[in-house]
Design a protein around this motif. Sequence first.
Motif, PDB file in Angstrom:
ATOM      1  N   LEU A  65      44.295  25.531  14.986  1.00 32.56           N
ATOM      2  CA  LEU A  65      43.315  24.651  14.600  1.00 32.56           C
ATOM      3  C   LEU A  65      41.964  24.619  15.491  1.00 32.56           C
ATOM      4  N   GLN A  66      42.234  24.783  16.904  1.00 32.25           N
ATOM      5  CA  GLN A  66      41.177  24.785  17.808  1.00 32.25           C
ATOM      6  C   GLN A  66      40.164  26.007  17.523  1.00 32.25           C
ATOM      7  N   HIS A  67      40.879  27.214  17.192  1.00 28.69           N
ATOM      8  CA  HIS A  67      39.962  28.256  16.937  1.00 28.69           C
ATOM      9  C   HIS A  67      39.149  28.182  15.729  1.00 28.69           C
ATOM     10  N   TYR A  68      40.100  27.825  14.636  1.00 26.73           N
ATOM     11  CA  TYR A  68      39.017  27.839  13.298  1.00 26.73           C
ATOM     12  C   TYR A  68      38.513  26.587  13.113  1.00 26.73           C
ATOM     13  N   GLY A  69      38.746  25.440  13.721  1.00 27.56           N
ATOM     14  CA  GLY A  69      37.927  24.415  13.597  1.00 27.56           C
ATOM     15  C   GLY A  69      36.475  24.408  14.282  1.00 27.56           C
ATOM     16  N   CYS A  70      36.361  25.009  15.381  1.00 28.78           N
ATOM     17  CA  CYS A  70      34.958  25.452  16.094  1.00 28.78           C
ATOM     18  C   CYS A  70      34.295  26.282  15.485  1.00 28.78           C
ATOM     19  N   ALA A  71      34.878  27.400  14.949  1.00 25.74           N
ATOM     20  CA  ALA A  71      34.349  28.524  14.180  1.00 25.74           C
ATOM     21  C   ALA A  71      33.689  28.273  12.843  1.00 25.74           C
ATOM     22  N   ILE A  72      34.418  27.384  12.052  1.00 24.50           N
ATOM     23  CA  ILE A  72      34.051  27.159  10.911  1.00 24.50           C
ATOM     24  C   ILE A  72      32.925  26.145  10.849  1.00 24.50           C
ATOM     25  N   PHE A  73      32.868  25.243  11.974  1.00 23.13           N
ATOM     26  CA  PHE A  73      31.869  24.291  12.184  1.00 23.13           C
ATOM     27  C   PHE A  73      30.595  25.074  12.448  1.00 23.13           C
ATOM     28  N   ILE A  74      30.269  26.279  13.196  1.00 19.47           N
ATOM     29  CA  ILE A  74      29.364  26.959  13.438  1.00 19.47           C
ATOM     30  C   ILE A  74      28.844  27.724  12.401  1.00 19.47           C
ATOM     31  N   TYR A  75      29.826  28.298  11.696  1.00 25.64           N
ATOM     32  CA  TYR A  75      29.186  29.644  10.834  1.00 25.64           C
ATOM     33  C   TYR A  75      29.253  29.249   9.323  1.00 25.64           C
ATOM     34  N   ILE A  76      30.272  28.509   9.016  1.00 24.38           N
ATOM     35  CA  ILE A  76      30.228  28.126   7.504  1.00 24.38           C
ATOM     36  C   ILE A  76      29.240  26.764   7.118  1.00 24.38           C
ATOM     37  N   ARG A  77      28.001  27.045   7.306  1.00 20.48           N
ATOM     38  CA  ARG A  77      27.080  26.053   6.782  1.00 20.48           C
ATOM     39  C   ARG A  77      25.494  26.622   6.631  1.00 20.48           C
ATOM     40  N   PRO A  78      24.681  25.989   5.979  1.00 22.48           N
ATOM     41  CA  PRO A  78      23.422  26.453   5.656  1.00 22.48           C
ATOM     42  C   PRO A  78      22.622  26.556   6.961  1.00 22.48           C
ATOM     43  N   LYS A  79      21.625  27.507   7.037  1.00 25.47           N
ATOM     44  CA  LYS A  79      20.626  27.661   8.252  1.00 25.47           C
ATOM     45  C   LYS A  79      19.896  26.276   8.700  1.00 25.47           C
ATOM     46  N   ALA A  80      19.586  25.396   7.539  1.00 25.29           N
ATOM     47  CA  ALA A  80      18.649  24.476   7.618  1.00 25.29           C
ATOM     48  C   ALA A  80      19.391  23.368   8.539  1.00 25.29           C
ATOM     49  N   SER A  81      20.899  23.090   8.419  1.00 22.78           N
ATOM     50  CA  SER A  81      21.694  22.207   9.444  1.00 22.78           C
ATOM     51  C   SER A  81      22.025  22.682  10.646  1.00 22.78           C
ATOM     52  N   TYR A  82      21.447  23.966  11.186  1.00 24.88           N
ATOM     53  CA  TYR A  82      21.779  24.580  12.497  1.00 24.88           C
ATOM     54  C   TYR A  82      21.132  23.718  13.381  1.00 24.88           C
ATOM     55  N   SER A  83      21.706  23.457  14.639  1.00 28.21           N
ATOM     56  CA  SER A  83      21.223  22.730  15.762  1.00 28.21           C
ATOM     57  C   SER A  83      21.737  23.412  17.051  1.00 28.21           C
ATOM     58  N   LEU A  84      20.698  24.599  17.494  1.00 27.15           N
ATOM     59  CA  LEU A  84      21.359  25.418  18.373  1.00 27.15           C
ATOM     60  C   LEU A  84      21.724  24.814  19.653  1.00 27.15           C
ATOM     61  N   ASP A  85      20.979  23.887  20.163  1.00 29.31           N
ATOM     62  CA  ASP A  85      21.473  23.057  21.483  1.00 29.31           C
ATOM     63  C   ASP A  85      22.798  22.464  21.396  1.00 29.31           C
ATOM     64  N   LYS A  86      23.206  21.859  20.120  1.00 28.19           N
ATOM     65  CA  LYS A  86      24.526  21.350  19.997  1.00 28.19           C
ATOM     66  C   LYS A  86      25.555  22.706  19.668  1.00 28.19           C
ATOM     67  N   ASP A  87      25.162  23.517  19.113  1.00 27.76           N
ATOM     68  CA  ASP A  87      25.942  24.666  18.777  1.00 27.76           C
ATOM     69  C   ASP A  87      26.296  25.346  19.993  1.00 27.76           C
ATOM     70  N   LYS A  88      25.581  25.522  20.934  1.00 29.10           N
ATOM     71  CA  LYS A  88      25.790  25.970  22.055  1.00 29.10           C
ATOM     72  C   LYS A  88      27.096  25.523  22.882  1.00 29.10           C
ATOM     73  N   VAL A  89      27.157  24.080  22.971  1.00 21.93           N
ATOM     74  CA  VAL A  89      28.200  23.417  23.513  1.00 21.93           C
ATOM     75  C   VAL A  89      29.563  23.760  22.713  1.00 21.93           C
ATOM     76  N   VAL A  90      29.543  23.717  21.381  1.00 23.72           N
ATOM     77  CA  VAL A  90      30.454  24.016  20.688  1.00 23.72           C
ATOM     78  C   VAL A  90      31.058  25.580  21.001  1.00 23.72           C
ATOM     79  N   SER A  91      29.912  26.352  20.935  1.00 22.28           N
ATOM     80  CA  SER A  91      30.580  27.787  21.282  1.00 22.28           C
ATOM     81  C   SER A  91      31.170  27.993  22.466  1.00 22.28           C
TER      82      SER A  91
END
Length: 317
Positions: free
Chosen positions: A252-278
Amino acid sequence: MEMEQEPNKSMDVEFLILGFSSNGTLQIVFFALFLIMHLITLSGHLIIVTITLTDPGLNTPMYFFLRNLSFIEICYTLVIVPRMLASFLPKCTRVTLTVCAVQMYFFIAFGGAECFLLSVMAYDRYVAICNPLRYTLFMSRNLCKHLLVVACSSGFSISLGLTLLIFRLPFCGSHHINHFFCDIPPILFLACSDTHANEMAVFLVCTMILLIPFLLILISYAFIAHSIVRIKSSEERKKAFSTCVAHLVVALQHYGCAIFIYIRPKASYSLDKDKVVSLIYTNVTPMLYPIIYSLRNKEVKGALKRVWKRKFISMSG
């Protein structure tokens, strides 16, 4: 500068990794904190690899897969963390396009291999609990080795195609990577051509690597939960539950974070927030794996004691 005006035409292009902060004091604090976390992560996984190799009591399919998962985690963190630590040091934030591509390739390869292996481990738990009398027949040594080879080869082959597709893009304008390593979303942001086809490829690859294995894990645990509920003995039910809950938490930890980062359109990316999740799934979660998965496990604790006693006796002798 010419590098800033034209698309890249060679592998000599350089990227500047921005990391987390330009504040000198914070960089020192971050460097020390992440270095300690990295050493804890490596130590925990090395302990798991060592005891599962040396203790005969852990010579089972479950610990065979766990040992290889820990080995993959060691490689996975070594791909990311040393470069991240270097980004906190002066004059160590620049990487060539070649180095960036190599880092992305191994990051996706080991991450993909881990995803496939976690689904294999869910199948192993399904057989152990739902078909315990046929467990040794189904999960033979040869089958375990073949499943491991398929998981790793799938991750590495998929990564090669995706990495080549991304780094064929032209990069112009800013070469500043708003991240602490060469991840897919921040690299796509630097491309100066239409990336729609590449985004679709990333989505399809992430579906294969993330959603399909995660779905298989959920199906396996639905059957496992059904079997556990039917166990009459509370002691046996508790034992069966304890062998599965750690794997489910890790998944759940592994897939939850990875799905949040990669399975969404480019327009919804927030690189500053994504860094924290990454940061969570590349640094924090791998550090917690040995604790969640094994170091609270009675069999692993017993093996640690036996290995320590043998080493102490051999030293004293």
